[in-house]
Design an enzyme around this catalytic site. Structure first.
Site, short mmCIF file in Angstrom:
data_model
loop_
_atom_site.label_atom_id
_atom_site.label_comp_id
_atom_site.label_asym_id
_atom_site.label_seq_id
_atom_site.Cartn_x
_atom_site.Cartn_y
_atom_site.Cartn_z
CG ASN A 15 -0.25 -0.19 2.52
OD1 ASN A 15 0.64 -1.03 2.63
ND2 ASN A 15 -0.60 0.59 3.52
NE ARG A 16 2.40 2.79 5.34
CZ ARG A 16 3.39 2.96 6.20
NH1 ARG A 16 4.37 3.80 5.92
NH2 ARG A 16 3.41 2.31 7.34
N GLY A 17 5.26 3.03 0.11
CA GLY A 17 6.72 2.85 0.12
C GLY A 17 7.23 1.91 -0.96
CB ILE A 18 10.15 -0.37 -0.82
CG1 ILE A 18 11.21 0.71 -0.52
CG2 ILE A 18 10.75 -1.50 -1.66
CD1 ILE A 18 12.38 0.26 0.35
CG ASP A 52 -0.70 -7.72 11.46
OD1 ASP A 52 0.44 -8.23 11.38
OD2 ASP A 52 -0.99 -6.82 12.25
N GLY A 81 7.60 -4.53 6.63
CA GLY A 81 8.61 -4.44 7.68
C GLY A 81 8.44 -3.20 8.53
CE1 TYR A 144 14.06 -2.66 9.29
CE2 TYR A 144 16.37 -2.07 8.96
CZ TYR A 144 15.09 -2.23 8.47
OH TYR A 144 14.83 -1.95 7.14
CE LYS A 148 14.06 -5.47 7.06
NZ LYS A 148 13.02 -5.87 6.11
CB ILE A 177 14.89 3.43 -0.16
CG1 ILE A 177 15.87 2.29 -0.45
CG2 ILE A 177 13.92 3.66 -1.33
CD1 ILE A 177 16.80 2.46 -1.64
N1 NAP Z 1 13.18 2.82 3.31
C1 NAP Z 1 14.39 2.35 3.40
O1 NAP Z 1 15.38 3.09 3.36
C2 NAP Z 1 14.63 0.87 3.53
C3 NAP Z 1 15.95 0.43 3.49
C4 NAP Z 1 16.21 -0.92 3.59
C5 NAP Z 1 15.17 -1.81 3.71
N2 NAP Z 1 13.90 -1.37 3.76
C6 NAP Z 1 12.85 -2.38 3.91
O2 NAP Z 1 11.94 -2.29 2.84
C7 NAP Z 1 10.65 -2.70 3.27
C8 NAP Z 1 9.64 -1.60 2.97
O3 NAP Z 1 10.07 -0.43 3.65
P1 NAP Z 1 9.45 1.02 3.36
O4 NAP Z 1 10.56 1.97 3.51
O5 NAP Z 1 8.64 0.98 2.15
O6 NAP Z 1 8.57 1.15 4.67
P2 NAP Z 1 7.18 1.90 4.94
O7 NAP Z 1 7.00 3.01 3.95
O8 NAP Z 1 7.23 2.18 6.39
O9 NAP Z 1 6.12 0.74 4.61
C9 NAP Z 1 6.12 -0.43 5.37
C10 NAP Z 1 5.09 -1.35 4.79
O10 NAP Z 1 5.05 -2.56 5.60
C11 NAP Z 1 3.71 -2.77 6.02
N3 NAP Z 1 3.66 -3.45 7.32
C12 NAP Z 1 4.32 -3.14 8.46
N4 NAP Z 1 3.99 -4.00 9.43
C13 NAP Z 1 3.11 -4.88 8.91
C14 NAP Z 1 2.40 -6.00 9.40
N5 NAP Z 1 2.53 -6.42 10.68
N6 NAP Z 1 1.56 -6.66 8.57
C15 NAP Z 1 1.42 -6.26 7.30
N7 NAP Z 1 2.05 -5.21 6.76
C16 NAP Z 1 2.88 -4.53 7.56
C17 NAP Z 1 3.12 -1.38 6.11
O11 NAP Z 1 1.71 -1.47 6.15
P3 NAP Z 1 0.82 -0.31 6.89
O12 NAP Z 1 0.71 0.82 5.90
O13 NAP Z 1 -0.45 -0.99 7.16
O14 NAP Z 1 1.58 0.08 8.13
C18 NAP Z 1 3.69 -0.75 4.84
O15 NAP Z 1 2.95 -1.18 3.73
C19 NAP Z 1 10.77 -3.02 4.76
O16 NAP Z 1 10.96 -4.40 4.94
C20 NAP Z 1 12.03 -2.25 5.15
O17 NAP Z 1 12.64 -2.82 6.27
C21 NAP Z 1 13.59 -0.05 3.68
#
Ligand code: NAP
Length: 238
Positions: A15-18, A52, A81, A144, A148, A177
């Site tokens: 739904n959002r982000g990556i 979830d 995550g 975290y 990972k 990111i």
């Molecule tokens: N951003 C970075 O710089 C970065 C770097 C390295 C790795 N990552 C990894 O990339 C992935 C996506 O990160 P992002 O930056 O896009 O994060 P984000 O914008 O915070 O989005 C996190 C996503 O995970 C979902 N989520 C969290 N807990 C959940 C649960 N218990 N059940 C189902 N869905 C859940 C959230 O859903 P809701 O909207 O419902 O909360 C949202 O869709 C993560 O695994 C993160 O660790 C991110």
């Protein structure tokens, strides 16, 4: 018509982000795409199912809905995550357990459920979204980083279990990111991180999505147990 067309993909946290960028890229490339979301919706052209990832029954129900509407999941991206950053001395058991239950346990639940259909089809692509900090470590992120780095052992063990059945399992390790997750960091911390990245900038979710869709493609059929960094050089290949 490419062989990718018609393949069914499930992205958690689409739904959002990556996750959203990954789902959108798969749609553009002609896959049939479902996303799990706790709130909101996936991008246009996707089927959104509620789940979830800490709840095994909810994950099972989400898969059943995707199977009914699109067919068995052939490509799964475990992306959902969370972070709960704090120094070890201040980290509560709940801070630790909830991050591990979401990032590692969530991947386990989702991939285990997906593997059923993949084994039957003798085809599958499992892609786990890790992080550069799982390999480099990061002060304030014991929970975290542990969750990972564990995904690497997960992917390599699954490669040994399922590699002969046409199923590949790989890890994508993004660096910093631009998403809600990194926007939460104080500006001074963000500037500090930027200095340490050889590329001199944060990455985009689209750049992570490009690596994920490539790993899912037929071109990447002989790649398994790998960690693909998308980090502007921060992890120097790790
Ligand atoms: N951003 C970075 O710089 C970065 C770097 C390295 C790795 N990552 C990894 O990339 C992935 C996506 O990160 P992002 O930056 O896009 O994060 P984000 O914008 O915070 O989005 C996190 C996503 O995970 C979902 N989520 C969290 N807990 C959940 C649960 N218990 N059940 C189902 N869905 C859940 C959230 O859903 P809701 O909207 O419902 O909360 C949202 O869709 C993560 O695994 C993160 O660790 C991110």
């Amino acid at each position: 018509m490419s062989s990718a067309e018609g393949r069914v993909v499930l992205v958690t946290g689409g739904n959002r982000g990556i996750g959203r960028a990954i789902a959108g890229r798969f749609v553009e490339e002609g896959y049939r795409v479902a996303v799990t979301a706790r709130s909101g919706e996936g991008p246009e052209g996707t089927l959104t199912v509620r789940a979830d990832v800490t709840d095994g029954a909810a994950v099972d129900a989400a898969f059943a809905e995707v199977e009914q509407q699109l067919g068995p999941v052939e490509i799964v991206v475990a992306n959902a995550g969370i972070t709960k950053d704090t120094l070890l001395m201040r980290m509560s058991e709940d801070d630790f357990d909830s991050v591990v239950a979401t990032n590692l346990g969530g991947s386990f639940r989702v991939v285990k459920r997906a593997s059923k259909g993949m084994l039957k089809a003798r085809f599958g692509r499992v892609i786990l979204i890790s992080s550069v900090v799982g390999l480099l470590g990061s002060a304030g992120q014991v929970n975290y980083a542990s969750s990972k780095s564990a995904l690497v052992g997960f992917a390599r063990s699954l490669t040994r279990e399922l590699g002969a059945r046409g199923i590949t399992t790989n890890v994508v390790a993004p660096g910093f990111i631009e998403t809600d997750m990194t926007a939460e960091l104080p500006e001074a911390t963000q500037a500090e991180y930027r200095k340490s990245i050889p590329a001199g900038r944060y990455g985009s979710a689209a750049e992570v999505a490009a690596a994920v869709t490539w790993l899912a493609s037929d071109d990447a059929g002989y790649i398994s147990g790998a960690v693909i960094p998308v980090d502007g050089g921060l992890g120097m290949g790790h």
